[in-house]
Design a protein around this motif. Structure first.
Motif, PDB file in Angstrom:
ATOM      1  N   VAL A   1       1.019  -1.085   0.002  1.00  0.00           N
ATOM      2  CA  VAL A   1       0.079  -0.118   0.137  1.00  0.00           C
ATOM      3  C   VAL A   1       0.887   1.614   0.481  1.00  0.00           C
ATOM      4  CG1 VAL A   1      -1.739   1.709   1.221  1.00  0.00           C
ATOM      5  CG2 VAL A   1      -1.930  -1.106   0.733  1.00  0.00           C
TER       6      VAL A   1
ATOM      7  N   ASP B   1       0.487   7.450  -0.204  1.00  0.00           N
ATOM      8  CA  ASP B   1      -0.405   8.256  -0.905  1.00  0.00           C
ATOM      9  C   ASP B   1      -1.426   7.423  -0.575  1.00  0.00           C
ATOM     10  OD1 ASP B   1       0.883  10.720  -1.943  1.00  0.00           O
ATOM     11  OD2 ASP B   1       1.365   9.304  -3.875  1.00  0.00           O
ATOM     12  N   GLU B   2      -2.104   5.776  -1.231  1.00  0.00           N
ATOM     13  CA  GLU B   2      -3.191   5.269  -0.747  1.00  0.00           C
ATOM     14  C   GLU B   2      -3.512   4.785   0.890  1.00  0.00           C
ATOM     15  OE1 GLU B   2      -3.618   1.383  -3.960  1.00  0.00           O
ATOM     16  OE2 GLU B   2      -0.874   1.924  -2.813  1.00  0.00           O
TER      17      GLU B   2
ATOM     18  N   ARG C   1      -5.287   8.706   1.350  1.00  0.00           N
ATOM     19  CA  ARG C   1      -6.092   9.164   0.856  1.00  0.00           C
ATOM     20  C   ARG C   1      -7.528   8.021   1.788  1.00  0.00           C
ATOM     21  NH1 ARG C   1      -5.109   7.996  -3.907  1.00  0.00           N
ATOM     22  NH2 ARG C   1      -5.042   6.309  -3.792  1.00  0.00           N
TER      23      ARG C   1
END
Length: 149
Positions: free
Chosen positions: A112, A115-116, A119
């Motif tokens: 992961v 950024d993920e 978010r």
């Protein structure tokens, strides 16, 4: 006498005892705990070994030394220790996962990106309960570590 963990041996022992108490209370209330550490060894005192016994599911990523694998998986099948030490550095995310029944498996987590993860944290932030609602009232002074033992 100072320990290699940045404090007196007495402080290290009290902290280990307090962590053990938190784990015992959490288990009694069916609270899932995630305890992470690096180079956690039995030299921290008997509280750390007892803490391990309160943690039924364990994950041991690649380790460089047998002592670290032993602290995580030592009360399991010796093959689990060998498997944790045999994880190549080129395979990030691979770990030995221990189950409640004493079984163990090699597993690999899904990557992961940062950024993920950020978010997902933003998308689900509205689900976070208010701290005051979780604990009710906040005591003005925390209990002494000796009381937790």
């Amino acid at each position: 006498m100072p320990s290699r963990y940045g404090g007196s041996l007495e402080r290290v022992s009290r902290t280990g005892t307090a962590l053990l108490r938190v784990a015992q209370l959490g288990r009694a209330f069916a609270v899932h705990l995630i305890v992470c550490g690096q180079r956690i060894g039995s030299d921290l005192g008997p509280g750390v070994t007892a803490l391990r016994s309160q943690l039924s599911g364990r994950v041991c990523h690649r380790v460089n030394d047998p002592e670290t694998a032993n602290m995580t998986l030592g009360d399991m099948d010796p093959a689990a220790l060998d498997a944790a030490r045999a994880i190549p550095a080129e395979t990030p995310g691979v770990a030995v996962v221990a189950g409640q029944d004493g079984s163990w498996h090699r597993a690999r987590s899904v990557f992961v990106s940062e950024d993920e993860a950020e978010r997902a944290a933003r998308d689900h932030a509205h689900l976070t309960p208010a701290w005051d609602a979780l604990i009710g009232t906040v005591p003005t002074t925390p209990p002494a570590l000796d009381e937790a033992a």
